[in-house]
Design a protein around this motif. Structure first.
Motif, PDB file in Angstrom:
ATOM      1  N   GLU A  25      17.083  15.627 -12.182  1.00  0.00           N
ATOM      2  CA  GLU A  25      18.264  15.016 -12.797  1.00  0.00           C
ATOM      3  C   GLU A  25      18.118  13.496 -12.678  1.00  0.00           C
ATOM      4  N   ASP A  26      19.040  12.849 -11.959  1.00  0.00           N
ATOM      5  CA  ASP A  26      18.990  11.394 -11.824  1.00  0.00           C
ATOM      6  C   ASP A  26      18.508  10.942 -10.450  1.00  0.00           C
ATOM      7  N   SER A  27      17.908  11.821  -9.681  1.00  0.00           N
ATOM      8  CA  SER A  27      17.499  11.481  -8.318  1.00  0.00           C
ATOM      9  C   SER A  27      15.990  11.427  -8.166  1.00  0.00           C
ATOM     10  N   ARG A  28      15.565  10.475  -7.339  1.00  0.00           N
ATOM     11  CA  ARG A  28      14.148  10.341  -6.978  1.00  0.00           C
ATOM     12  C   ARG A  28      14.055  10.325  -5.462  1.00  0.00           C
ATOM     13  N   VAL A  29      13.334  11.306  -4.918  1.00  0.00           N
ATOM     14  CA  VAL A  29      13.178  11.413  -3.469  1.00  0.00           C
ATOM     15  C   VAL A  29      11.694  11.432  -3.140  1.00  0.00           C
ATOM     16  N   LEU A  30      11.314  10.592  -2.207  1.00  0.00           N
ATOM     17  CA  LEU A  30       9.943  10.564  -1.734  1.00  0.00           C
ATOM     18  C   LEU A  30       9.865  11.424  -0.476  1.00  0.00           C
ATOM     19  N   VAL A  31       8.969  12.397  -0.468  1.00  0.00           N
ATOM     20  CA  VAL A  31       8.733  13.206   0.723  1.00  0.00           C
ATOM     21  C   VAL A  31       7.494  12.631   1.400  1.00  0.00           C
ATOM     22  N   ASP A  32       7.704  12.081   2.562  1.00  0.00           N
ATOM     23  CA  ASP A  32       6.712  11.358   3.350  1.00  0.00           C
ATOM     24  C   ASP A  32       6.353  10.036   2.672  1.00  0.00           C
ATOM     25  N   CYS A  33       5.945   9.106   3.504  1.00  0.00           N
ATOM     26  CA  CYS A  33       5.624   7.762   3.031  1.00  0.00           C
ATOM     27  C   CYS A  33       4.528   7.235   3.951  1.00  0.00           C
ATOM     28  N   GLY A  34       3.358   7.865   3.835  1.00  0.00           N
ATOM     29  CA  GLY A  34       2.297   7.632   4.796  1.00  0.00           C
ATOM     30  C   GLY A  34       1.335   6.524   4.444  1.00  0.00           C
ATOM     31  N   LEU A  35       0.699   6.046   5.482  1.00  0.00           N
ATOM     32  CA  LEU A  35      -0.319   5.013   5.391  1.00  0.00           C
ATOM     33  C   LEU A  35      -1.680   5.695   5.257  1.00  0.00           C
ATOM     34  N   TYR A  36      -2.522   5.183   4.386  1.00  0.00           N
ATOM     35  CA  TYR A  36      -3.903   5.660   4.315  1.00  0.00           C
ATOM     36  C   TYR A  36      -4.659   5.106   5.517  1.00  0.00           C
ATOM     37  N   GLN A  37      -5.448   5.956   6.137  1.00  0.00           N
ATOM     38  CA  GLN A  37      -6.231   5.548   7.295  1.00  0.00           C
ATOM     39  C   GLN A  37      -7.674   6.002   7.110  1.00  0.00           C
ATOM     40  N   GLY A  38      -8.560   5.448   7.909  1.00  0.00           N
ATOM     41  CA  GLY A  38      -9.949   5.901   7.889  1.00  0.00           C
ATOM     42  C   GLY A  38     -10.871   4.913   7.211  1.00  0.00           C
ATOM     43  N   LEU A  39     -11.685   5.421   6.304  1.00  0.00           N
ATOM     44  CA  LEU A  39     -12.686   4.613   5.623  1.00  0.00           C
ATOM     45  C   LEU A  39     -12.045   3.466   4.837  1.00  0.00           C
ATOM     46  N   ALA A  40     -12.798   2.398   4.653  1.00  0.00           N
ATOM     47  CA  ALA A  40     -12.284   1.208   3.957  1.00  0.00           C
ATOM     48  C   ALA A  40     -11.763   1.548   2.560  1.00  0.00           C
ATOM     49  N   ASP A  41     -12.441   2.445   1.845  1.00  0.00           N
ATOM     50  CA  ASP A  41     -11.979   2.820   0.502  1.00  0.00           C
ATOM     51  C   ASP A  41     -10.584   3.430   0.553  1.00  0.00           C
ATOM     52  N   LEU A  42     -10.308   4.206   1.588  1.00  0.00           N
ATOM     53  CA  LEU A  42      -8.971   4.788   1.743  1.00  0.00           C
ATOM     54  C   LEU A  42      -7.963   3.721   2.144  1.00  0.00           C
ATOM     55  N   ARG A  43      -8.309   2.882   3.110  1.00  0.00           N
ATOM     56  CA  ARG A  43      -7.377   1.845   3.586  1.00  0.00           C
ATOM     57  C   ARG A  43      -6.995   0.878   2.467  1.00  0.00           C
ATOM     58  N   ARG A  44      -7.910   0.618   1.537  1.00  0.00           N
ATOM     59  CA  ARG A  44      -7.603  -0.282   0.415  1.00  0.00           C
ATOM     60  C   ARG A  44      -6.494   0.279  -0.475  1.00  0.00           C
ATOM     61  N   ARG A  45      -6.337   1.596  -0.490  1.00  0.00           N
ATOM     62  CA  ARG A  45      -5.267   2.206  -1.296  1.00  0.00           C
ATOM     63  C   ARG A  45      -3.879   1.749  -0.839  1.00  0.00           C
ATOM     64  N   ASN A  46      -3.747   1.364   0.424  1.00  0.00           N
ATOM     65  CA  ASN A  46      -2.452   0.875   0.918  1.00  0.00           C
ATOM     66  C   ASN A  46      -2.008  -0.388   0.189  1.00  0.00           C
ATOM     67  N   TRP A  47      -2.961  -1.148  -0.329  1.00  0.00           N
ATOM     68  CA  TRP A  47      -2.670  -2.413  -0.993  1.00  0.00           C
ATOM     69  C   TRP A  47      -2.414  -2.256  -2.479  1.00  0.00           C
ATOM     70  N   GLU A  48      -2.682  -1.061  -3.024  1.00  0.00           N
ATOM     71  CA  GLU A  48      -2.437  -0.821  -4.444  1.00  0.00           C
ATOM     72  C   GLU A  48      -0.938  -0.698  -4.711  1.00  0.00           C
ATOM     73  N   THR A  49      -0.516  -1.113  -5.881  1.00  0.00           N
ATOM     74  CA  THR A  49       0.886  -0.993  -6.265  1.00  0.00           C
ATOM     75  C   THR A  49       1.226   0.473  -6.479  1.00  0.00           C
ATOM     76  N   MET A  50       2.318   0.918  -5.882  1.00  0.00           N
ATOM     77  CA  MET A  50       2.743   2.301  -6.105  1.00  0.00           C
ATOM     78  C   MET A  50       3.154   2.460  -7.562  1.00  0.00           C
ATOM     79  N   PRO A  51       2.894   3.610  -8.152  1.00  0.00           N
ATOM     80  CA  PRO A  51       3.222   3.814  -9.564  1.00  0.00           C
ATOM     81  C   PRO A  51       4.709   4.009  -9.837  1.00  0.00           C
ATOM     82  N   VAL A  52       5.530   3.928  -8.822  1.00  0.00           N
ATOM     83  CA  VAL A  52       6.979   4.035  -8.987  1.00  0.00           C
ATOM     84  C   VAL A  52       7.624   2.860  -8.258  1.00  0.00           C
ATOM     85  N   ASP A  53       8.650   2.282  -8.866  1.00  0.00           N
ATOM     86  CA  ASP A  53       9.351   1.136  -8.282  1.00  0.00           C
ATOM     87  C   ASP A  53      10.071   1.562  -7.010  1.00  0.00           C
ATOM     88  N   ALA A  54       9.795   0.868  -5.919  1.00  0.00           N
ATOM     89  CA  ALA A  54      10.411   1.199  -4.629  1.00  0.00           C
ATOM     90  C   ALA A  54      11.934   1.168  -4.704  1.00  0.00           C
TER      91      ALA A  54
END
Length: 156
Positions: A25-54
């Motif tokens: 309907e008109d609601s947006r709920v995020l289930v979990d909001c985790g940090l990428y950890q581990g290899l550099a390629d994964l950690r770089r994902r933390n810096w990418e813009t989320m595809p949905v406006d916070a």
């Protein structure tokens, strides 16, 4: 009434960075909001813009206090999220420790990178800082297990 839509925003192709958007309907709920950890390629994902406006997310439900499930919350708040963060009282207690520690480590790592000069970025910055964590903690809404809870009311 439309069917809910589930979008995988994290933990795809890996076991870290858990983030799932549920829209109904008109609601947006995020289930979990985790940090990428581990290899550099994964950690770089933390810096990418989320595809949905916070700011367009109504609430976050955190399943538990592991960093890969709650560690991105301060960045989400920095980016404009102002809704409730729903989780158990025990998760609030543990996440408070985890998020404060995460910010401190990121601040120390950035300072060290700037002192030694090994970062490509000038200056090296943390993903979020202690101030972002302190703005996040008041949004946490402890909810007891087995308690029916309206997560996000429809905005009609």
């Amino acid at each position: 009434m439309t069917d809910p839509v589930l979008t995988f925003l994290g933990a795809t192709g890996t076991v870290t960075g858990s983030r799932f958007l549920v829209e109904h309907e008109d609601s947006r709920v995020l289930v979990d909001c985790g940090l990428y950890q581990g290899l550099a390629d994964l950690r770089r994902r933390n810096w990418e813009t989320m595809p949905v406006d916070a700011a367009g997310i109504d609430a976050v439900v955190v399943t538990h206090a592991h960093l890969d499930h709650c560690g991105y919350l301060p960045k989400l708040v920095r980016d404009g999220f102002r809704g409730r963060i729903i989780c158990s009282p025990e998760t609030v207690e543990l996440a408070t420790i985890v998020l404060r520690d995460s910010a401190r480590l990121q601040e120390e790592d950035a300072a060290y990178a700037n002192d030694v000069g090994f970062s490509k970025h000038r200056p090296a910055l943390p993903l979020y800082d202690s101030g972002d964590v302190e703005k996040t903690l008041p949004l946490m809404a402890p909810t007891e297990f087995l308690t029916p809870t309206q997560v996000a009311p429809a905005r009609r």
